[in-house]
Design an enzyme around this catalytic site. Structure first.
Site: not given
Lengths: 476, 476, 476, 476
Positions: D8, D35, D111-112, D258, D264, D404, D456, D459
């Site tokens: 978000c 979003g 957000n999360g 992240c 991306y 993820c 992290c 993924c």
């Protein structure tokens, strides 16, 4: 718009595979007069309960129901149409409400006003409960959740324990784990009726006018204090009284059924509280004629709500019944500033006077009720502009001088035209040649299914059958 | 929807600086019953004529009028609301139409049907004229343009020459170089009236119901054959007859005023053809009672269009007037397939029967007219489902057996229930206990302002006052 | 928005039963950059030609195509997307236009501007022709109708005679009695190409980018002066030159193809005038580098229109190509008043500078063209706010100093930043460290399929290949 | 769409009287890529907190903000834009959420993804808490309400106690009694930055691209574990760490930022985790070129997300950078069934290949990531249809093989093209001549502000820094 209660329309259908969604939508449409702000539907699908609600009239709000519902052969659905407006936030206060309650989906819709809601909410808040809407429905769901663990996660039992805490006016429809549940408060403030569908299905609705619309036959009222469970898939209803220990119904207690449903709110094609609204309105007109006859050339209603009282009035006196207004069935925003209109007729967009019906005539207008009086004043002025020689008014209920805390949304008491005024004063303000209201006793003499003591007349007299919340408790 | 003629509502206002747009919109709204497909407005601005039109009801279609109009202090505007539907193409056939005619902007709106339009169009087409719409308005503009050079570019004169070629029903409102022009055909098929605005302004409208809505006072009808020029900025109207050489009015010629405006189409608050629609309908009901009395418990209308004839009927017979239907004022698409409805009541979304008013009663339903008969059949069935013991019907005009070529959109003749059928046969089809129609003479006895010979009754008898186009001439 | 000409996108498909409507819609979507005001489609159905058009982008405007088209297996359709805005009246000037021409339905869509339209219109008006829109398409239909009788009602012949009267830029697509007709003006101002569909169908489109989008293979350009008839149902096209007596093509005449299609208007994936837009833009960038090299850290485009010229420029100089702007692909109204924005970045909603790409750098921005200069000024300021040390600009065409009368909508000449200004003055106004434009000769050296003399460069130099209308002839 | 977490965009502005609403809307617009499902805004008015949210893009969803907000001179607002879709129910899961918490209004946006949400929810449900949405925000509000009484109704303290229970990725913005509160989880999964407004105001946003859009200057990141209170009306922020007893920040603990935000998700104009997204992407392209060089004619991106990696790649290898796709900036529904498209180009509505850029060329396409591989397959096929001789692909991150649970919504693991496949197998499926991915180490070498251990990469490798919920705990 009062914050913690609303006039609304409720309907639920069960045992009608593939048809329930359409029938509930049609039923809501026939009760559109009970609420125009938003409409919603809660259905029992193979994936569990699912909810859709949106602002607007039924035909618009439900135009885009989820397309996958169609393939589901849904057999149980409940619908709600809501009165009032919060502006942009409307949908957050729309109903039904669907929640996850310890892994169980429970959905609910409500018509009424719970008077001790402020106190219950305060208590819940002390325990850490938060509120996302201003609906009583949300509060009831919180109460149920409190009781869930202690009742071994029995939803119906938790509902029953919760209902016992509520004071005021409420009709609920729920979709629970086993079926649709219909509940009506012990004093019976609001109407709720049971209908039979073909092939073993059931319908429950605020007004019986929705039964023909959805193909149901009237069976009986849901009783004051009743919890009625209509099992999914059809089958025999289970019924008991939720407010007695043994579940039996206590017939001795007087009720507080809302007489204003008969006067104005319900549609004449409905049965409420065991009486035909049509017949009660005719009788009120006749009684009004007996109490306050008038000598005039024509008796005319304010259509459509005053039509049946006017018919009863004219028949009783033997005075010609006529139509002095023609109704424009199209609505929509005005293109001129009403404040700058030169003539009363320029603001009369819905009801336009017919000069030929009025010219040089003495007319008696029969109204169902007068609230602020501003609309009536404009109408009376328009009748005189159109040539009426005398304009009398008869109102088929007593003067409204008090607020309602049981589900009807009147404006602030001090803005009521009858607040602190005599009939003569009101007559002068409205510009009438004469004005009379129906007496309380006369009004109550027109209902036949229950004793006169079984009706609430608080909006006329201020004698509230349940303690209303203190003004400071009512959040704005 | 026939291709070359339409029932529509027209209104124009001039001499009302800054108010004309709002008043025309309000006037259109009061004539919304004359056309729901599209609405348009043509205004005279400091930049020349400007046009806005859109599909939908007045309140939606005109919601987004160009914002710059507001600053213009516009004093002249004409509006049009159109009946019928071409699906997506609607706006191309909407009115008014505005064209550039040799550098002169001319705009026009039309109500009626020009019978020799196919012949005129064919002639124009032979000369190379192309048509972008199916409106008669476009054809008249082409005719005017043909005459423009020969008349020294006099728009009014070119209009006059064009009008002389037209046969059939027409009322036009134009904005020309000097003012608003109102025109009514020599036989006076359609109504058009003149109203006076305060401070020297003028209004012209199809129905006088729009005069109070826009603050005008009724003055008189626009005469058959009249061309009435209302100068921009106000001032004295100029009037003459466009179909005589010297411009004088020929009073001897019989007229062909549409009696169906009185029977059904116009609103009861209007004056049309010099008579009050309200009074004519009451009289029709009374005459119907004299011609075909019925012995029953209650006389009831199909509301609202049959209400006044029903009142006249019941008064004449001294039988109780009542309401057997309650009207749902909300419309919108149905959520069930009407074909699969189990009961007639399930398709009765607009008019729901009131069982208590009907049970075990013998009722006489007064209708204004029956067209295909399908709706009537469903209503009669619903009345019986609701408990009516006997259902009689009285219709306040003769049976419809012929098409109209003068502005009313009836379906194909062969689909009319009265086509090739006796009253007894129709009664059987509709499921009635008895049926009677008002006679032609009885109907015409109810209008008072003109001789009975001054009305068109072609839809009942097929005697067309103007030669209608041959079927093969009517483009689909 | 000029009144009698527009940049638009055209596409037609024939011989694709059941697919034509979808393919034309997709083709229009791929040419959405050529016009965003309205979209329309004209189809050949079993009921004759039918038209749908609406304001808005293709995906919205065509969302509600008539549902009955789907069942028709329509095999021929033409579509149009239009640039410009007339406010509320847009749909009246939208295309295609469909008319009834002596009983024959003829529909047409147009891209271009006809310079002698005012004179032709005046002549037609003298003969009594009226105009309902400001489109050249309507004028051409009137011309055709004039010729129809004299040609024995041969639509193609009437079209040919009409086309010979036209001067200026035009590409037409028509649906006539026998097939889809494609026409391109003798000077070839605007592009139009022929594509082959599978199984014998054909496509014609303004830009070849729409061919892959609708499944067609590029065949060739429609030739200047060509009338190409693609028969309904497929089959061999018929072609001839409409401006010579024997129908043969005159190869000697120089053309006036719009070089600005290569500079800016067409998409890089298209072929126009026999050249790849992609290759021409790369070549223009390289030529610009040869003519006006710059010593800087990074060459960056104004994306996306300047991207390919920037690539050619950077490659030629061997300077790093980079992106100094990031593009926000979402558009929509702003929520703040741009006038009160504290920083240039606050009005840069579409292109936001990337500080890390710019900080302390000397950058050269490659633009395709500068019109008023206001947007460029804001962008250059934003680059400096983001840290750029030097900002140079190179423009891949000469300065725009004249209006276009052949289909591109430039603003009033006096509002062009290059009007009456030197490059130095412009550089100062824009706040640049240096500015250079591509020379006319350099620009024309980049196209290869035709001689440099075959392009129109009037917007740079004012030497119009066809006499433009006098200012007083251009109606506003 | 996973049920308990979302990607978000968050933004809040305080201390900007009369401007906060517009600035937050503009800030949301610049983060629209985070979003597109719904947008909402929560404001601090003189009447208390007020909320508006709606489905759709920012420019549509916020088009009808309550008009009375304008008169309020609102100085504090927070906004949220949400990714994902639940169909018709969307607005019920939209954010922010506003509740009444023991008489105190508290609003929150998130957000999360909170990994232990299922466990916490189960515990809350055991205590009788009900849930109306599937948002983590609602859960946090329930936690806060639990702690409210025990903390003496200190909202900030209750928040702190609640935050300590959360495991996973979260950034929160709240409006509490004293000011706007910004919170970031201790592992710093998601970015959140502080900006300074003129005149003492503050902004907090997910991405710094929104700072120029709303007139703010970047100050610093909100720290992992930080609770930052920005007082209403401006003034000094108060900051402490909510997860240590003394409120001090523990610098030793490794973070889990992240890396996919850099690869991306974030826009290149943003700073996230202390690095410029622009610079990181260029570096990733260069590193990819070092690890997996290719011999080809042209390096091209999949625009726009792969553009910067492609630039870095081409520069490192010294191979020409070019554009093989042209982007259609208009979106909207397709008019043909993609399944029946004859050619790949017919489904390439957003990116159309440029044949002249590709014909007979060997190209290397640089992508940021491949998920399911279906879109890539179509693109590669379209490049070959357009004439490309060889198509190579380089991806600027390792293969995605795991889900993820920290805020990015990847599809089911088994639908990832790299799931259980080697690079060779993937290359074959996509139809490539060669394929290579960036290594984990290479990728992490491109970020400079933190140690490689502070990111992290779950993924890619499945090594989750926080225990994800068990599959059976994730409600669908």
């Amino acid at each position: 718009m009062r914050e913690f209660g609303e006039s609304c329309g409720l309907i639920g259908v069960t045992g009608m595979p593939g048809e329930a969604v359409g029938l509930v939508a049609e039923g809501l449409h026939s009760m559109q007069h009970r609420g125009q702000e938003s409409a919603g539907m809660l259905v029992n699908t193979s994936q569990g309960l699912d909810l859709y609600k949106k602002e607007g009239l039924v035909s618009e709000a439900l135009a885009d129901l989820p397309s996958w519902w169609r393939k589901e052969g849904i057999e149980t659905a409940i619908g709600h149409t809501r009165y009032g407006t919060y502006g942009g936030k409307g949908v957050l206060n729309a109903q039904p409400i669907l929640v996850d309650m310890a892994g169980r989906a429970v959905g609910i819709a409500h018509n009424g006003t719970i008077c001790n809601a402020p106190a219950i909410k305060a208590e819940l808040q002390r325990e850490g409960v938060i509120f996302q809407s201003r609906t009583d429905s949300e509060m009831v769901l919180h109460l149920m959740a409190r009781h869930l663990a202690s009742t071994g996660y029995e939803v119906e039992r938790a509902l029953e324990l919760s209902l016992r805490k509520l004071e005021g006016a409420f009709c609920f429809l729920l979709l629970g784990p086993d079926g649709m549940i219909a509940v009506r408060d012990p004093l019976g403030f609001r109407p709720l009726s049971l209908g039979a569908m073909p092939d073993g299905g059931w319908a429950v609705a605020s007004e019986t006018i929705s039964f023909p619309a959805c193909g149901a036959e009237y069976v009986r009222e849901v009783l004051p204090g009743e919890m009625l469970v209509l099992p999914y898939g059809g089958g025999e209803p289970r019924s008991h009284c939720f407010c007695t220990e043994d579940g039996s119904f206590d017939q001795s207690r007087p009720l507080s059924q809302c007489i204003f449903e008969h006067v104005y709110f319900a549609r004449p094609g409905s049965y409420v509280f065991g009486d035909s609204v049509y017949e009660v309105r005719l009788a009120m007109g006749a009684q009004l004629a007996r109490e306050a006859p008038v000598d005039c050339d024509m008796v005319m209603p304010v259509p459509d709500s005053g039509t049946f009282a006017a018919l009863g009035f004219s028949r009783q006196l033997g005075i010609t019944f006529g139509m002095g207004f023609t109704r424009n069935h199209y609505v929509g925003r005005t293109f001129i500033d009403p404040a700058s209109a030169r003539r009363a007729a320029m603001v009369m967009r819905k009801l336009q006077p017919i000069p030929e019906a009025l010219r040089d005539k003495s007319v008696c207008v029969v109204e169902d009720s007068i609230v602020r009086g501003t609309t009536s004043t404009a109408r009376i002025r328009a009748l005189r502009e159109a040539g009426a020689r005398e304009v009398h008014m008869r109102v088929s209920c007593p003067p409204h001088r008090f607020g309602c805390y049981f589900g009807i949304d009147f404006p602030e008491r001090t803005t009521l035209v009858a607040y602190d005024r005599t009939e003569e004063e009101i007559s002068g303000i409205l510009g009438l040649d004469s004005l009379a209201y129906l007496s309380r006793e006369g009004m109550l003499s027109c209902v036949t299914a229950h004793s006169p003591d079984d009706y609430c007349t608080a909006c006329f007299e201020g004698c509230y059958p349940v303690q209303p919340p203190r003004p400071d408790e009512i959040p704005r």
